[in-house]
Design an enzyme around this catalytic site. Structure first.
Site, mmCIF file in Angstrom:
data_model
loop_
_atom_site.group_PDB
_atom_site.id
_atom_site.type_symbol
_atom_site.label_atom_id
_atom_site.label_comp_id
_atom_site.label_asym_id
_atom_site.label_seq_id
_atom_site.Cartn_x
_atom_site.Cartn_y
_atom_site.Cartn_z
ATOM 1 N N ASP A 123 4.942 0.918 7.091
ATOM 2 C CA ASP A 123 5.409 0.372 6.544
ATOM 3 C C ASP A 123 6.217 1.095 5.464
ATOM 4 O O ASP A 123 7.310 0.472 4.988
ATOM 5 C CB ASP A 123 3.696 0.235 5.522
ATOM 6 C CG ASP A 123 3.163 -0.689 5.811
ATOM 7 O OD1 ASP A 123 3.370 -0.575 7.012
ATOM 8 O OD2 ASP A 123 2.331 -0.416 5.446
ATOM 9 N N ASP A 146 10.444 -3.718 4.613
ATOM 10 C CA ASP A 146 9.234 -2.866 5.308
ATOM 11 C C ASP A 146 9.934 -1.962 6.512
ATOM 12 O O ASP A 146 9.975 -3.560 7.732
ATOM 13 C CB ASP A 146 7.495 -2.894 5.340
ATOM 14 C CG ASP A 146 7.005 -3.413 3.796
ATOM 15 O OD1 ASP A 146 7.213 -3.295 2.932
ATOM 16 O OD2 ASP A 146 5.808 -3.424 4.193
ATOM 17 N N HIS A 149 4.967 -7.573 9.098
ATOM 18 C CA HIS A 149 5.177 -5.790 9.377
ATOM 19 C C HIS A 149 5.239 -7.322 10.810
ATOM 20 O O HIS A 149 3.332 -8.089 11.262
ATOM 21 C CB HIS A 149 3.299 -5.310 9.572
ATOM 22 C CG HIS A 149 3.906 -4.736 8.197
ATOM 23 N ND1 HIS A 149 2.765 -4.497 7.529
ATOM 24 C CD2 HIS A 149 5.095 -4.612 7.585
ATOM 25 C CE1 HIS A 149 3.434 -3.844 6.299
ATOM 26 N NE2 HIS A 149 4.223 -3.920 6.521
ATOM 27 N N ASP A 152 4.152 -4.966 14.426
ATOM 28 C CA ASP A 152 3.118 -4.700 14.584
ATOM 29 C C ASP A 152 1.788 -5.000 15.418
ATOM 30 O O ASP A 152 1.045 -4.627 15.452
ATOM 31 C CB ASP A 152 3.544 -3.298 14.640
ATOM 32 C CG ASP A 152 3.302 -2.564 13.682
ATOM 33 O OD1 ASP A 152 2.862 -3.759 12.391
ATOM 34 O OD2 ASP A 152 3.296 -1.610 12.929
ATOM 35 N N CYS A 206 0.407 1.495 12.553
ATOM 36 C CA CYS A 206 0.499 1.406 11.113
ATOM 37 C C CYS A 206 0.372 3.091 10.216
ATOM 38 O O CYS A 206 0.583 3.236 9.915
ATOM 39 C CB CYS A 206 -0.380 0.146 10.547
ATOM 40 S SG CYS A 206 -0.404 -1.010 10.939
HETATM 41 O O1 DAV Z 1 -1.475 -9.956 11.666
HETATM 42 O O2 DAV Z 1 0.306 -9.622 11.974
HETATM 43 C C1 DAV Z 1 -0.211 -6.742 11.067
HETATM 44 C C2 DAV Z 1 -0.647 -5.908 9.613
HETATM 45 C C3 DAV Z 1 0.315 -4.483 9.728
HETATM 46 N N1 DAV Z 1 0.062 -3.946 8.351
HETATM 47 C C4 DAV Z 1 -1.082 -9.200 11.127
HETATM 48 C C5 DAV Z 1 -1.153 -8.522 10.472
#
Ligand code: DAV
Length: 369
Positions: free
Chosen positions: A120, A198, A247, A249, A349
């Protein structure tokens, strides 16, 4: 006069060098969950949370995460580190900081969150490692735990930079933010007051970088990065069907060149620049409803880490994902990680690939989207 410290170009390799998500992984930072703490209550923290988590965050604001959850996650991180080392990857760790110590800037005070998710807070683009302008006040010092590593990388030849330090004043946040009703467009909690992003809202395909706007990444931040990186890179901003984006990913994850894993709920259409790529739909997550997940949906099952074009670390209990990866021709490496998932991330992550063996290349067709 010749400089006395001249290094022959062939050995002057930067310790930081990573252009995509799949070249052979040589060195990685793995986060640390010790000291993880709920951030103080704030609109920017609440907005991206799934509905059922908001009250938990309010009730526990500023307190440590439960010790038993931390202990279980720590154990899984150790297993993960062991697996990575066994696969020949050099693993380094941050020096966790005290998240309960109060700090501030003009207009606000806060305590911290955690040092569990290097993905992040730091962005590696080629030989450069960039400290991100994080939008959460609880992450204002989000790169502090990584400073000893950053200094070392710099001394050994990496390019080290930081985006403009944000002020995180009230003007950055929409305090009237409310959960969008069914059918309403996505509404983001941050404004364009100053650049924020981020690193986990960017995913690297060599010269092309795919980004999303989110509850922590604004246009101003994306534009800062675009100008900072210059002409060698092209940043493409996509919008996905995600009502709480934070995010990329667990939405859009390249596994190898020409192979893309997508979230079937969030990615209804594949951008034209991926013409010729194999597109795999992530299998439905099987995390049970009673398993606590903070700051993430169950699609965290997609948050896997490629060690090269074949080997991929995947959650041990996620049998559908393991079977799917095998079917698609990969070699999945299972690791227990469900307790770490509780903290809002998985293998992608929890890591930052500092060095992968490879160079800057183009992988996508040159089409405007
Ligand atoms: O459900 O997309 C991803 C969080 C990754 N830090 C989601 C959360």
């Amino acid at each position: 006069m010749k400089p006395s410290t001249a290094i022959a170009p062939e050995i002057a390799r930067s310790p930081v060098s990573s252009y995509n998500e799949w070249d052979l992984l040589e060195e990685v930072i793995v986060g640390v969950v010790d000291g993880a703490s709920f951030p103080p209550a704030h609109i920017a923290v609440e907005a991206p949370l799934p509905d059922n988590q908001r009250q938990i965050f309010r009730d526990n604001a500023g307190k440590p995460f439960p010790a038993e959850q931390i202990a279980l996650a720590r154990q899984e991180l150790e297993e993960f580190v062991h697996i990575l080392q066994g696969e020949g990857v050099t693993v380094v760790r941050p020096t966790p900081i005290n998240q309960l110590e109060e700090y501030g800037a003009p207009g606000w005070t806060s305590t911290g969150l955690y040092d569990a998710m290097p993905r992040d807070v730091l962005l590696v683009i080629g030989e450069e490692i960039i400290e991100c302008p994080l939008a959460w006040r609880s992450r204002y010092f989000g790169t502090a735990a990584f400073k000893p590593l950053l200094k070392e990388y710099f001394k050994n030849g990496a390019k080290w930079s930081a985006a403009p330090k944000p002020e995180l004043k009230d003007e950055l946040y929409d305090y009237n933010w409310a959960e969008p009703k069914n059918g309403d467009p996505v509404s983001l909690v941050i404004t364009e007051f100053e650049p924020t992003f981020d690193a986990a809202d960017f995913i690297r395909f060599g010269r092309d970088i795919v980004a999303q706007k989110s509850n922590v990444t604004n246009d101003f931040g994306i534009e800062w990065l675009r100008r900072h990186l210059g002409d060698q890179y092209r940043i493409h901003v996509f919008e996905f069907n995600d009502s709480h984006p934070m995010h990329i990913d667990a939405t859009f994850v390249p596994l190898a060149p020409g192979k893309l894993l997508v979230n079937p709920e969030r990615v209804p259409e594949i951008p034209r620049m991926f013409k010729g790529w194999d597109v795999f739909h992530a299998p439905e997550p099987i995390i049970p409803d009673d398993h606590t997940l903070y700051m993430t949906s169950k699609w965290i099952n997609m948050n896997i880490l490629s060690l090269d074009e074949k080997r991929i670390v995947v959650e041990r209990q996620d049998e559908p994902m393991i079977a799917a990866l095998k079917k698609w021709g990969f070699n999945p490496i299972p690791c227990n990680f469900r307790n770490f998932n509780t903290f809002g991330g998985s293998f992608h992550c929890a890591t930052l690939d500092v060095r992968r063996r490879g160079k800057l290349e183009s992988y996508l067709t040159d089409e405007t989207n």
